[in-house]
Motif scaffolding. Structure first.
Motif, PDB file in Angstrom:
ATOM      1  N   GLY A   1      27.281  -2.632 -22.811  1.00 50.80           N
ATOM      2  CA  GLY A   1      28.563  -2.376 -22.141  1.00 50.80           C
ATOM      3  C   GLY A   1      28.733  -3.289 -20.941  1.00 50.80           C
ATOM      4  N   MET A   2      29.311  -2.752 -19.876  1.00 50.33           N
ATOM      5  CA  MET A   2      29.616  -3.574 -18.704  1.00 50.33           C
ATOM      6  C   MET A   2      28.338  -4.075 -18.017  1.00 50.33           C
ATOM      7  N   ILE A   3      27.386  -3.159 -17.801  1.00 51.04           N
ATOM      8  CA  ILE A   3      26.141  -3.609 -17.154  1.00 51.04           C
ATOM      9  C   ILE A   3      25.322  -4.448 -18.143  1.00 51.04           C
TER      10      ILE A   3
ATOM     11  N   ASP B   1      23.284  -2.298 -29.272  1.00 48.18           N
ATOM     12  CA  ASP B   1      24.243  -1.223 -28.995  1.00 48.18           C
ATOM     13  C   ASP B   1      24.529  -0.515 -30.312  1.00 48.18           C
TER      14      ASP B   1
ATOM     15  N   THR C   1      20.833   0.759 -20.525  1.00 48.63           N
ATOM     16  CA  THR C   1      22.106   1.224 -19.922  1.00 48.63           C
ATOM     17  C   THR C   1      22.896   2.045 -20.932  1.00 48.63           C
TER      18      THR C   1
ATOM     19  N   ILE D   1      18.686   2.503 -16.339  1.00 52.21           N
ATOM     20  CA  ILE D   1      19.813   2.524 -15.386  1.00 52.21           C
ATOM     21  C   ILE D   1      20.764   3.695 -15.682  1.00 52.21           C
TER      22      ILE D   1
ATOM     23  N   ASN E   1      22.700   7.019 -16.020  1.00 48.15           N
ATOM     24  CA  ASN E   1      22.813   8.186 -15.136  1.00 48.15           C
ATOM     25  C   ASN E   1      22.810   9.495 -15.909  1.00 48.15           C
TER      26      ASN E   1
ATOM     27  N   LEU F   1      19.634  -1.120  -5.671  1.00 48.29           N
ATOM     28  CA  LEU F   1      21.095  -1.131  -5.521  1.00 48.29           C
ATOM     29  C   LEU F   1      21.526  -0.382  -4.255  1.00 48.29           C
TER      30      LEU F   1
ATOM     31  N   HIS G   1      18.898   9.133  -6.688  1.00 47.77           N
ATOM     32  CA  HIS G   1      20.130   8.339  -6.667  1.00 47.77           C
ATOM     33  C   HIS G   1      21.295   9.318  -6.631  1.00 47.77           C
TER      34      HIS G   1
HETATM   35  P1  A3D Z   1      29.430   1.190 -20.483  1.00 51.17           P
HETATM   36  O1  A3D Z   1      30.194  -0.056 -20.235  1.00 51.17           O
HETATM   37  O2  A3D Z   1      30.145   2.391 -21.012  1.00 51.17           O
HETATM   38  O3  A3D Z   1      28.233   0.826 -21.488  1.00 51.17           O
HETATM   39  C1  A3D Z   1      27.420   1.788 -22.098  1.00 51.17           C
HETATM   40  C2  A3D Z   1      27.097   1.278 -23.497  1.00 51.17           C
HETATM   41  O4  A3D Z   1      26.165   2.183 -24.095  1.00 51.17           O
HETATM   42  C3  A3D Z   1      28.325   1.220 -24.433  1.00 51.17           C
HETATM   43  O5  A3D Z   1      28.477  -0.096 -24.937  1.00 51.17           O
HETATM   44  C4  A3D Z   1      27.977   2.216 -25.542  1.00 51.17           C
HETATM   45  O6  A3D Z   1      28.430   1.809 -26.826  1.00 51.17           O
HETATM   46  C5  A3D Z   1      26.451   2.205 -25.475  1.00 51.17           C
HETATM   47  N1  A3D Z   1      25.831   3.372 -26.094  1.00 51.17           N
HETATM   48  C6  A3D Z   1      26.250   4.662 -26.100  1.00 51.17           C
HETATM   49  N2  A3D Z   1      25.389   5.418 -26.805  1.00 51.17           N
HETATM   50  C7  A3D Z   1      24.384   4.588 -27.214  1.00 51.17           C
HETATM   51  C8  A3D Z   1      23.202   4.777 -27.971  1.00 51.17           C
HETATM   52  N3  A3D Z   1      22.868   5.973 -28.451  1.00 51.17           N
HETATM   53  N4  A3D Z   1      22.421   3.708 -28.211  1.00 51.17           N
HETATM   54  C9  A3D Z   1      22.754   2.482 -27.741  1.00 51.17           C
HETATM   55  N5  A3D Z   1      23.870   2.238 -27.023  1.00 51.17           N
HETATM   56  C10 A3D Z   1      24.669   3.284 -26.771  1.00 51.17           C
HETATM   57  O7  A3D Z   1      28.683   1.671 -19.157  1.00 51.17           O
HETATM   58  P2  A3D Z   1      28.059   0.762 -17.986  1.00 51.17           P
HETATM   59  O8  A3D Z   1      27.345  -0.383 -18.575  1.00 51.17           O
HETATM   60  O9  A3D Z   1      29.101   0.534 -16.943  1.00 51.17           O
HETATM   61  O10 A3D Z   1      27.036   1.815 -17.362  1.00 51.17           O
HETATM   62  C11 A3D Z   1      25.905   2.221 -18.108  1.00 51.17           C
HETATM   63  C12 A3D Z   1      25.185   3.382 -17.444  1.00 51.17           C
HETATM   64  O11 A3D Z   1      24.696   2.987 -16.175  1.00 51.17           O
HETATM   65  C13 A3D Z   1      26.047   4.630 -17.186  1.00 51.17           C
HETATM   66  O12 A3D Z   1      25.293   5.785 -17.512  1.00 51.17           O
HETATM   67  C14 A3D Z   1      26.321   4.567 -15.693  1.00 51.17           C
HETATM   68  O13 A3D Z   1      26.571   5.849 -15.144  1.00 51.17           O
HETATM   69  C15 A3D Z   1      25.003   3.997 -15.222  1.00 51.17           C
HETATM   70  N6  A3D Z   1      25.012   3.379 -13.881  1.00 51.17           N
HETATM   71  C16 A3D Z   1      23.931   3.615 -13.091  1.00 51.17           C
HETATM   72  C17 A3D Z   1      23.857   3.057 -11.836  1.00 51.17           C
HETATM   73  C18 A3D Z   1      22.670   3.312 -10.978  1.00 51.17           C
HETATM   74  O14 A3D Z   1      22.600   2.820  -9.870  1.00 51.17           O
HETATM   75  C19 A3D Z   1      21.588   4.153 -11.449  1.00 51.17           C
HETATM   76  C20 A3D Z   1      24.896   2.236 -11.368  1.00 51.17           C
HETATM   77  C21 A3D Z   1      25.979   2.006 -12.197  1.00 51.17           C
HETATM   78  C22 A3D Z   1      26.023   2.588 -13.472  1.00 51.17           C
END
Ligand code: A3D
Length: 320
Positions: A12-14, A34, A78, A119, A121, A148, A176
Motif C-alpha cells: 500500500g502507501m507505506i 500483497d 505493513t 508497522i 497498527n 518515527l 505507540h
Molecule cells: P494501506 O495503503 O492501506 O496498505 C495496506 C496494504 O495491506 C494494502 O495494499 C492491502 O491490500 C494490504 N493487505 C491487507 N490485508 C493483507 C493481507 N492479509 N496480506 C497482505 N497484504 C494485505 O496502508 P498504509 O501502507 O498507509 O499503512 C499500513 C499500516 O501501517 C496500517 O495498519 C497503518 O495503521 C500502519 N501505520 C503505522 C504507523 C506506525 O508508526 C506504527 C504509522 C503509519 C501507519
C-alpha cells in the motif's frame, strides 16, 4: 557476495514508499507482496523504471504468492487495514490480528531467518502477535514506532529552537499512540538537555509540553489533513533506518518496540525502549533511569499495551 533480499508484505502507501527508498539506497533486491492482485506488480514495475534515471541496481518484483519471499533477509510488514470512520478499535484489532496470522505463517514457512519489522497498527499488539504466529526468535521481530515518534518530536523541537534537525536527539519511550512517553530529560540539542535550554530561557515548560502533546498526536494530525489515509513517508523512512542498522551491523541505538523481559520491571512485553540493532537483530535493550513523571507515564503506556494484548487473546484463543 549475493545481493540482499528485502520482502515488503503489504504494497500500500507505506509498502510502495519502502520499495522506492530501499531501491534508491540499493539495500538489495525487493519483493512487494500483497493480497491485492496487480498492485504489487504494478508498483514493482513502476519503481523499477526509476532505476535508469536514478542509476540504482535493484531488481523489483510484485507477488501474490508467499513462496516469493523465500530467502528474504529483511521483511517489513505493513499489511492490514487502517481504522476507518465507524470502526471500533476492537474491530480493527480483530481484522489486523487475522492478517498477522496469515503473514506470520507465511514468514514461518518461507523466510524463518529474516529480520522482521512490523508497522501495522495497533503496533505494540500487532508486533507481539506477529512474533507469536511466526514463531521466530524475539530478537528477530521488532516494531517500528519509536524512530518515527522521535523524528516527529525532533522536527517540532528543531522548529521551536530554530536549529538544524541534525542537532536534535529526541528520546521517546513506551507504546505507540496517545500514551507514548517523550522524555525531555534525555532529549538534547547538540548534547544540551532540553530541560536546561528551558532553564536558560530559550523556550518555556508550557511550549515544550505543547510539543510533547503534538508529538503524541502526530499521527492523528496527519490523518486529519490527508482525510483518506495515514502518514507514509516518515513511517517508511523510519523502518528503512532500522533495516539498514540490521543489514550494516551498525549497532545503532534506536527506540523500537521490542520484547522486554527482565528490564523496566517487565516480564515479557513488546513496548518501545532504546534498543541496539545490529547483525543479530535486537542485540540489547538499554534500561535507562526514569524520573518519577516518566516512570508514571511509562506505566500508563505499558498498561495500555497489556490491555490490547488481553483483547487479542479474547479474539484468538490460540494466543492465550
Ligand atoms: P494501506 O495503503 O492501506 O496498505 C495496506 C496494504 O495491506 C494494502 O495494499 C492491502 O491490500 C494490504 N493487505 C491487507 N490485508 C493483507 C493481507 N492479509 N496480506 C497482505 N497484504 C494485505 O496502508 P498504509 O501502507 O498507509 O499503512 C499500513 C499500516 O501501517 C496500517 O495498519 C497503518 O495503521 C500502519 N501505520 C503505522 C504507523 C506506525 O508508526 C506504527 C504509522 C503509519 C501507519
Amino acid at each position: 557476495m549475493a545481493r540482499k533480499k528485502i520482502a515488503l508484505i503489504g504494497a500500500g502507501m507505506i509498502g510502495g514508499t519502502l520499495a522506492h527508498l530501499a531501491a534508491m539506497r540499493e539495500l538489495g533486491d525487493i519483493v512487494l507482496f500483497d493480497i491485492a492482485e496487480g498492485i504489487p506488480q504494478g508498483k514493482a514495475l513502476d519503481i523499477s523504471q526509476c532505476g535508469p534515471v536514478e542509476g540504482f541496481d535493484a531488481k523489483l518484483a510484485g507477488s501474490n504468492d508467499y513462496a516469493d519471499i523465500a530467502g528474504a533477509d529483511v521483511i517489513i510488514v505493513t499489511a492490514g487495514v487502517a481504522r476507518k470512520p465507524g470502526m471500533s478499535r476492537d474491530d480493527l484489532l480483530g481484522i489486523n490480528l487475522k492478517v498477522m496470522k496469515t503473514v506470520g505463517e507465511g514468514i514461518k514457512q518461507h523466510a524463518p531467518d529474516a529480520f522482521v519489522i512490523c508497522i501495522t497498527n495497533p503496533l505494540d499488539a500487532m508486533v507481539w502477535a506477529l512474533r507469536e504466529f511466526s514463531g521466530l526468535p524475539h530478537n528477530k521481530v521488532v516494531g517500528m514506532a519509536g524512530v518515527l515518534d522521535s523524528a516527529r518530536f525532533a522536527t517540532f523541537l528543531a522548529q521551536e529552537f530554530g536549529v538544524s534537525v541534525r542537532d536534535v536527539n529526541a528520546f521517546v519511550l513506551g507504546g505507540h499512540g496517545d500514551t507514548m512517553v517523550p522524555v525531555t530529560s534525555y532529549t538534547t540539542i547538540s548534547g544540551i538537555p532540553v530541560d536546561d535550554l528551558v532553564k536558560m530561557g530559550r523556550s518555556s515548560k508550557e511550549r515544550i509540553d505543547e510539543i510533547v502533546k503534538r508529538t503524541r498526536g502526530g499521527g492523528g494530525e496527519i490523518v486529519a489533513l490527508l482525510k483518506t489515509g495515514s502518514a507514509y513517508y516518515a513511517p517508511a523512512t523510519s523502518a528503512i533506518a532500522m533495516a539498514e542498522a540490521y543489514l550494516g551491523d551498525q549497532k545503532r541505538i534506536l527506540p523500537c518496540a521490542v520484547y522486554v523481559d527482565g528490564k523496566y520491571g517487565l516480564d515479557g512485553l513488546y513496548v518501545g525502549v532504546p534498543t541496539v540493532i545490529g547483525a543479530n537483530g535486537v542485540e540489547e535493550v538499554i534500561e535507562i533511569a526514569l524520573d518519577d513523571e516518566a516512570k508514571q507515564n511509562f506505566q500508563v503506556s505499558v498498561d495500555a499495551v497489556k490491555e490490547l494484548l488481553e483483547a487479542c487473546k479474547q479474539i484468538d484463543g490460540s494466543l492465550a
